[in-house]
Enzyme design. Sequence first.
Site, PDB file in Angstrom:
ATOM      1  N   GLU A 152      10.155  12.078  13.964  1.00  0.00           N
ATOM      2  CA  GLU A 152       9.117  12.779  13.209  1.00  0.00           C
ATOM      3  C   GLU A 152       9.133  14.281  13.495  1.00  0.00           C
ATOM      4  O   GLU A 152       8.997  15.095  12.582  1.00  0.00           O
ATOM      5  CB  GLU A 152       7.747  12.178  13.523  1.00  0.00           C
ATOM      6  CG  GLU A 152       7.605  10.769  12.978  1.00  0.00           C
ATOM      7  CD  GLU A 152       6.381  10.004  13.467  1.00  0.00           C
ATOM      8  OE1 GLU A 152       6.134   8.916  12.921  1.00  0.00           O
ATOM      9  OE2 GLU A 152       5.679  10.478  14.380  1.00  0.00           O
ATOM     10  N   ARG A 182      -2.074   8.395  21.049  1.00  0.00           N
ATOM     11  CA  ARG A 182      -2.538   7.250  20.244  1.00  0.00           C
ATOM     12  C   ARG A 182      -3.914   6.778  20.707  1.00  0.00           C
ATOM     13  O   ARG A 182      -4.765   6.433  19.886  1.00  0.00           O
ATOM     14  CB  ARG A 182      -1.538   6.089  20.349  1.00  0.00           C
ATOM     15  CG  ARG A 182      -0.159   6.402  19.836  1.00  0.00           C
ATOM     16  CD  ARG A 182       0.049   6.161  18.398  1.00  0.00           C
ATOM     17  NE  ARG A 182      -0.074   4.758  18.014  1.00  0.00           N
ATOM     18  CZ  ARG A 182       0.086   4.347  16.766  1.00  0.00           C
ATOM     19  NH1 ARG A 182       0.374   5.196  15.817  1.00  0.00           N
ATOM     20  NH2 ARG A 182      -0.048   3.083  16.467  1.00  0.00           N
ATOM     21  N   ARG A 200     -10.818   8.820  15.488  1.00  0.00           N
ATOM     22  CA  ARG A 200     -11.172   7.943  14.366  1.00  0.00           C
ATOM     23  C   ARG A 200     -12.528   7.278  14.588  1.00  0.00           C
ATOM     24  O   ARG A 200     -13.293   7.090  13.647  1.00  0.00           O
ATOM     25  CB  ARG A 200     -10.087   6.903  14.144  1.00  0.00           C
ATOM     26  CG  ARG A 200      -8.789   7.510  13.633  1.00  0.00           C
ATOM     27  CD  ARG A 200      -7.678   6.485  13.605  1.00  0.00           C
ATOM     28  NE  ARG A 200      -6.445   7.006  13.056  1.00  0.00           N
ATOM     29  CZ  ARG A 200      -5.242   6.588  13.417  1.00  0.00           C
ATOM     30  NH1 ARG A 200      -5.120   5.636  14.334  1.00  0.00           N
ATOM     31  NH2 ARG A 200      -4.159   7.100  12.877  1.00  0.00           N
ATOM     32  N   PHE A 205       0.807  -1.224   0.000  1.00  0.00           N
ATOM     33  CA  PHE A 205       0.000   0.000   0.000  1.00  0.00           C
ATOM     34  C   PHE A 205       0.845   1.282   0.000  1.00  0.00           C
ATOM     35  O   PHE A 205       0.306   2.388  -0.094  1.00  0.00           O
ATOM     36  CB  PHE A 205      -0.950   0.029   1.203  1.00  0.00           C
ATOM     37  CG  PHE A 205      -0.259  -0.049   2.547  1.00  0.00           C
ATOM     38  CD1 PHE A 205       0.288   1.088   3.136  1.00  0.00           C
ATOM     39  CD2 PHE A 205      -0.160  -1.255   3.218  1.00  0.00           C
ATOM     40  CE1 PHE A 205       0.926   1.022   4.365  1.00  0.00           C
ATOM     41  CE2 PHE A 205       0.473  -1.334   4.462  1.00  0.00           C
ATOM     42  CZ  PHE A 205       1.017  -0.186   5.030  1.00  0.00           C
ATOM     43  N   HIS A 265      -2.487  10.983  11.984  1.00  0.00           N
ATOM     44  CA  HIS A 265      -1.326  10.152  12.305  1.00  0.00           C
ATOM     45  C   HIS A 265      -0.838  10.564  13.681  1.00  0.00           C
ATOM     46  O   HIS A 265      -0.854  11.749  14.018  1.00  0.00           O
ATOM     47  CB  HIS A 265      -0.202  10.384  11.284  1.00  0.00           C
ATOM     48  CG  HIS A 265       1.136   9.904  11.761  1.00  0.00           C
ATOM     49  ND1 HIS A 265       1.542   8.599  11.608  1.00  0.00           N
ATOM     50  CD2 HIS A 265       2.135  10.539  12.434  1.00  0.00           C
ATOM     51  CE1 HIS A 265       2.749   8.460  12.151  1.00  0.00           C
ATOM     52  NE2 HIS A 265       3.119   9.628  12.650  1.00  0.00           N
ATOM     53  N   THR A 290      -5.928   2.181  14.244  1.00  0.00           N
ATOM     54  CA  THR A 290      -5.633   2.536  12.851  1.00  0.00           C
ATOM     55  C   THR A 290      -6.846   2.264  11.960  1.00  0.00           C
ATOM     56  O   THR A 290      -7.173   3.056  11.089  1.00  0.00           O
ATOM     57  CB  THR A 290      -4.408   1.734  12.345  1.00  0.00           C
ATOM     58  OG1 THR A 290      -3.312   2.014  13.218  1.00  0.00           O
ATOM     59  CG2 THR A 290      -4.044   2.134  10.936  1.00  0.00           C
TER      60      THR A 290
END
Length: 151
Positions: free
Chosen positions: A129, A88, A105, A60, A118, A94
């Site tokens: 990051e 998180r 989400r 992906f 993210h 996810t």
Amino acid sequence: MSTKEQTYIMVKPDGVQRGLVGDIIARFEKRGFKLVALKLVQATTEHLEKHYADLKGKPFFPGLIKYMASGPVVAMVWEGLDAVKTGRVMLGATNPLASAPGTIRGDYALAVGRNICHGSDAVESAQKEIALWFPEGLVQYTNTLEGWVFE
């Protein structure tokens, strides 16, 4: 023992297009986290390939990079107790269908490929990051409400 740390949170192109940036920022602020960096970015393919380097061999990967480069993202750094793990949890699983109601989400997304945001998965990845997305550094300041958030 909880520790003060920083996490990288990014609102993906679907979250930006759907006008969810303010809601996501509000959730982190209301939780008590301190915003120390924020910018709207149209990321290049090269930059995104660095960000998602750990996924490079996955089938992906090309679609992910194309999608993430399809529109602007909002890059943020939040600071607070257990910011990575708690961030998180706030985002949810996810796969949005496995995310609990009350998570970002779980409340706003249905598809893995359009999962709004993210969040760093470990303190070490957060540091990488943050360095990648904010080479200019972060803003250091005292939040006058900290005494009402922390013991």
